[in-house]
Scaffold this active site. Structure first.
Site, PDB file in Angstrom:
ATOM      1  N   CYS A  45     -14.803  45.451 -16.005  1.00 17.40           N
ATOM      2  CA  CYS A  45     -14.407  44.881 -17.301  1.00 17.40           C
ATOM      3  C   CYS A  45     -12.896  44.729 -17.457  1.00 17.40           C
ATOM      4  CB  CYS A  45     -14.982  45.733 -18.423  1.00 17.40           C
ATOM      5  SG  CYS A  45     -16.779  45.809 -18.416  1.00 17.40           S
ATOM      6  N   LYS A  83     -20.303  52.653 -26.995  1.00 23.96           N
ATOM      7  CA  LYS A  83     -21.097  52.025 -25.939  1.00 23.96           C
ATOM      8  C   LYS A  83     -21.197  52.994 -24.770  1.00 23.96           C
ATOM      9  CE  LYS A  83     -21.256  47.928 -22.948  1.00 23.96           C
ATOM     10  NZ  LYS A  83     -20.554  46.678 -22.563  1.00 23.96           N
ATOM     11  N   ARG A 113     -27.968  42.934 -16.543  1.00 22.47           N
ATOM     12  CA  ARG A 113     -27.098  42.553 -15.430  1.00 22.47           C
ATOM     13  C   ARG A 113     -27.735  41.461 -14.585  1.00 22.47           C
ATOM     14  NH1 ARG A 113     -24.868  48.769 -14.764  1.00 22.47           N
ATOM     15  NH2 ARG A 113     -23.641  48.648 -16.676  1.00 22.47           N
ATOM     16  N   GLU A 140     -14.478  57.772 -31.260  1.00 26.88           N
ATOM     17  CA  GLU A 140     -14.324  56.353 -30.938  1.00 26.88           C
ATOM     18  C   GLU A 140     -14.362  55.484 -32.197  1.00 26.88           C
ATOM     19  OE1 GLU A 140     -13.576  54.800 -28.277  1.00 26.88           O
ATOM     20  OE2 GLU A 140     -14.049  56.073 -26.567  1.00 26.88           O
ATOM     21  N   LYS A 189     -24.507  51.147 -28.865  1.00 26.87           N
ATOM     22  CA  LYS A 189     -25.257  50.526 -27.769  1.00 26.87           C
ATOM     23  C   LYS A 189     -25.421  51.537 -26.638  1.00 26.87           C
ATOM     24  CE  LYS A 189     -25.108  46.549 -24.615  1.00 26.87           C
ATOM     25  NZ  LYS A 189     -24.342  45.388 -24.131  1.00 26.87           N
ATOM     26  N   SER A 193     -31.450  45.368 -23.140  1.00 27.39           N
ATOM     27  CA  SER A 193     -32.376  44.696 -22.225  1.00 27.39           C
ATOM     28  C   SER A 193     -33.448  45.617 -21.661  1.00 27.39           C
ATOM     29  CB  SER A 193     -31.585  44.071 -21.070  1.00 27.39           C
ATOM     30  OG  SER A 193     -30.851  45.061 -20.357  1.00 27.39           O
TER      31      SER A 193
END
Length: 329
Positions: free
Chosen positions: A129, A198, A208, A236, A251, A277
Site C-alpha cells: 500500500c 482495519k 484480492r 486509531e 473492517k 469478501s
C-alpha cells in the site's frame, strides 16, 4: 410459582414484534462495492465471490443505475489498472480507472453517491500500500513518502467527481495528509470516510482475487492492525478524529462487532462496517450448497452490524438485501 415477568408477551404477534423492534435495517444503510477494469463490455465474475464481477466502465454505469433504482444510496469504487508500477501511477493519474469510472457514474446517475477507495495496493507492482525500501522483501511500507501519493490520489479522485474519499491504507497520518491536500485543492467540502480500524485479516482473501491486489511478498501486518487488539482501535479512531475524519470504518465486520460497538461508544461520528469478501463468500458457498437460508442469514447478519452500532454497511449483499427488504415492506 408463576413468572412475574413474561417477555414473551411482546413476541406473540408479528406487528407487535415490529413495533418494539430495537434496530431497523433499511436500504439507506447500504453501500455497494464495485470493481472497475479497463476495456469495454467486460463483466468477469470473480470465481471466489459468486455474483460479484470485475466490470468495465460502461458496465459500471449500468450497475450504478440498477443500484440507484433499488434505493441504495451509494457505491464504493475499487480499480484494477491496465499497468502497475512502484509509483502506483494508476491510482493518482487523471486517467486512472477509478477516475474514469467516477466521472462516468456521476454523469449518468448524478444523485448516486460515489465513494472512492483511496489506497495504492491495486496499483503497485509489488501489491503493497505504498513505497517500499529498495530490496525490501518484508513489505514495510515507508509511511511519510506514501502520504504524498495518497494526497495526490485523493485530489485526482475529487477532480473526477468523487463525493466521499475513503482512505484504507492504514498509514499513520493519512487522514491529515488527505484533508490538507483536499482543502488546498479547493475540496474542503468533500468528507473523508476513514478505514480507521482495519485489521490484518484472513477474511480478505476473495477480495484480492477481485481487486488483483495480493502482495507479491511479505504481508500487511506492519501497517494493518493485529486481530487480537481492541484498545488499539480506539487509539486509531481518536487520531483519525483529531486529523479531520468525518466518518469512521471498522473492517472486517463479522468477527469485529465488539470493535464496532466500542468505536460507536467512543465517538459521535457515523460508523461504517465493511462486510468483507470472505464473509460474503462463506455465506454464498453455504447457500449454493443448500446448507442455509441465504436471505435470512444475510439480513440477520446485516441487522447484527446495526445492533453493534454501525450506521452504514458496505456489503456485496447490498442488491439482494435491498430486494429482500422491499419485499418485506
Amino acid at each position: 410459582m408463576f413468572p412475574t415477568h413474561r417477555p414473551r408477551r411482546l413476541r406473540q404477534h408479528p406487528q407487535l414484534r415490529r413495533m418494539v423492534r430495537e434496530n431497523l435495517l433499511t436500504t439507506s444503510d447500504l453501500i455497494y462495492p464495485l470493481f472497475a477494469v479497463p476495456g469495454e463490455s467486460v463483466a468477469k465474475e470473480v470465481s471466489s465471490m459468486p455474483g460479484v464481477y470485475q466490470l468495465s466502465v460502461d458496465k459500471i454505469v449500468e450497475e450504478a443505475k440498477e443500484v440507484y433504482d433499488l434505493g441504495i444510496p451509494a457505491i464504493i469504487l475499487f480499480g484494477i489498472p491496465e499497468n502497475k508500477d512502484i509509483e502506483a501511477t494508476g491510482a493518482w493519474h487523471d486517467c486512472g480507472i477509478v477516475q474514469k469510472a467516477t466521472a462516468a457514474v456521476k454523469a449518468a446517475v448524478p444523485e448516486l453517491l460515489v465513494i472512492v477507495d483511496t489506497c495504492l495496493c491495486e496499483y503497485t507492482s509489488h501489491g503493497h500500500c505504498g513505497y517500499l525500501e529498495v530490496g525490501d522483501l518484508m513489505g514495510r511500507v515507508l509511511n511519510d513518502p506514501t502520504l504524498e501519493l495518497l494526497k495526490k490520489t485523493a485530489i485526482a479522485q475529487a477532480n473526477a467527481g468523487a463525493d466521499i474519499i475513503a482512505p484504507s491504507g492504514m498509514m499513520d497520518g493519512f487522514v491529515q495528509a488527505i484533508r490538507s491536500g483536499l482543502d488546498g485543492a479547493g475540496f474542503e467540502d468533500i468528507p473523508i470516510l476513514s478505514y480507521a480500524a482495519k485489521y490484518a485479516s484472513a477474511y480478505y482473501g476473495p477480495f484480492r482475487d477481485a481487486a488483483d491486489s495480493s502482495p507479491q511478498f511479505g504481508d500487511r501486518r506492519t501497517y494493518q492492525m493485529d486481530p487480537a487488539n481492541g484498545r488499539e482501535a480506539l487509539t486509531e479512531i481518536e487520531l483519525d478524529i483529531q486529523e479531520g475524519a468525518d466518518m469512521l470504518m471498522v473492517k472486517p465486520a463479522l468477527a469485529y462487532m465488539d470493535i464496532i460497538w466500542r468505536v460507536k461508544q467512543a465517538s459521535n461520528l457515523p460508523v461504517a462496517a465493511y462486510n468483507v469478501s470472505g464473509e460474503y463468500a462463506m455465506v454464498k458457498a453455504a447457500a449454493l450448497n443448500g446448507w442455509i437460508d441465504e436471505e435470512r442469514v444475510v439480513l440477520e447478519t446485516l441487522t447484527g452490524f446495526k445492533r453493534a452500532g454501525a450506521d452504514l454497511i458496505l456489503t456485496y449483499h447490498a442488491k439482494d438485501a435491498a430486494r429482500w427488504l422491499a419485499n418485506q415492506s
